[in-house]
Design a protein around this motif. Structure first.
Motif, short mmCIF file in Angstrom:
data_model
loop_
_atom_site.label_atom_id
_atom_site.label_comp_id
_atom_site.label_asym_id
_atom_site.label_seq_id
_atom_site.Cartn_x
_atom_site.Cartn_y
_atom_site.Cartn_z
N SER A 37 0.82 -1.19 0.00
CA SER A 37 0.00 0.00 0.00
C SER A 37 0.87 1.26 0.00
O SER A 37 2.02 1.24 0.39
CB SER A 37 -0.91 0.01 1.23
N PHE A 38 0.27 2.34 -0.44
CA PHE A 38 0.97 3.61 -0.52
C PHE A 38 0.73 4.41 0.75
O PHE A 38 -0.40 4.60 1.17
CB PHE A 38 0.48 4.38 -1.76
N VAL A 39 1.80 4.87 1.39
CA VAL A 39 1.70 5.63 2.64
C VAL A 39 2.05 7.08 2.35
O VAL A 39 3.12 7.37 1.81
CB VAL A 39 2.65 5.05 3.70
N THR A 40 1.16 8.01 2.70
CA THR A 40 1.42 9.42 2.41
C THR A 40 2.37 10.05 3.42
O THR A 40 3.08 10.98 3.09
CB THR A 40 0.11 10.23 2.39
N ASP A 41 2.39 9.55 4.66
CA ASP A 41 3.27 10.09 5.69
C ASP A 41 4.00 8.93 6.38
O ASP A 41 3.52 8.38 7.37
CB ASP A 41 2.45 10.90 6.70
N PRO A 42 5.18 8.55 5.86
CA PRO A 42 5.89 7.40 6.41
C PRO A 42 6.33 7.56 7.86
O PRO A 42 6.36 6.60 8.62
CB PRO A 42 7.10 7.23 5.50
N ASP A 52 3.35 6.87 10.02
CA ASP A 52 3.12 5.43 9.97
C ASP A 52 4.08 4.71 10.92
O ASP A 52 3.67 3.82 11.67
CB ASP A 52 3.29 4.93 8.53
N LYS A 88 3.33 17.88 10.14
CA LYS A 88 2.66 16.93 9.24
C LYS A 88 2.81 17.42 7.80
O LYS A 88 3.12 18.60 7.58
CB LYS A 88 1.17 16.86 9.60
N PRO A 89 2.59 16.56 6.81
CA PRO A 89 2.71 17.02 5.42
C PRO A 89 1.82 18.21 5.08
O PRO A 89 2.19 19.07 4.29
CB PRO A 89 2.31 15.79 4.60
N GLY A 90 0.65 18.30 5.71
CA GLY A 90 -0.26 19.41 5.44
C GLY A 90 0.05 20.67 6.21
O GLY A 90 -0.40 21.76 5.84
#
Length: 133
Positions: A2-7, A10, A83-85
């Motif tokens: 699966s693709f994780v947007t924030d490793p 995670d 966070k990324p955002g």
């Protein structure tokens, strides 16, 4: 896979969940950033040990969690800050102190990842990755 947007989030969540379930170890997908974060947690005494396992199709990091004499948790809380955002940056004067110095803040600087104490000593700021206590 699966693709994780924030490793990083995670990684922190996997450590938190394994710790809450009283697991002895866990495996995560390898990345240089995750390895640096795990090295800091180990150096600061929050993890028992870690190993990089080379395997196909991708490498893994095996983490041994640390508990007290009566199986009490060494890590009571892991919290993602930047966070990324919404990225959170601080100068060296304004770096946060976690639980008045009992916990650590992990900072990503131009000199690599380090704790808030190390960044303060070197006089550099950066992105506040997470709080650990």
């Amino acid at each position: 896979m699966s693709f994780v947007t924030d490793p990083i989030a995670d990684l922190l969540t996997r450590i938190r969940n394994a710790n809450n379930a009283n697991h002895d170890s866990l495996e995560i997908a390898f990345s240089k950033q995750k390895l640096e974060l795990v090295k800091i947690l180990h150096r600061e005494g929050f993890l028992k040990s870690f190993d990089v396992i080379e395997s196909k199709p991708y490498n893994k990091i095996k983490i041994q969690l640390k508990y007290g004499a009566r199986r009490e948790k060494v890590i009571t809380n892991l919290r993602r800050v930047s966070k990324p955002g919404l990225r959170i940056y601080c100068t060296h004067e304004k770096l946060p102190r976690v639980l008045r110095g009992l916990g650590i803040a992990i900072i990503s600087t131009s000199h690599g990842m380090m704790t808030d104490k190390e960044a303060r000593k070197q006089g550099i700021g950066g992105e506040v990755i997470c709080f650990v206590y």
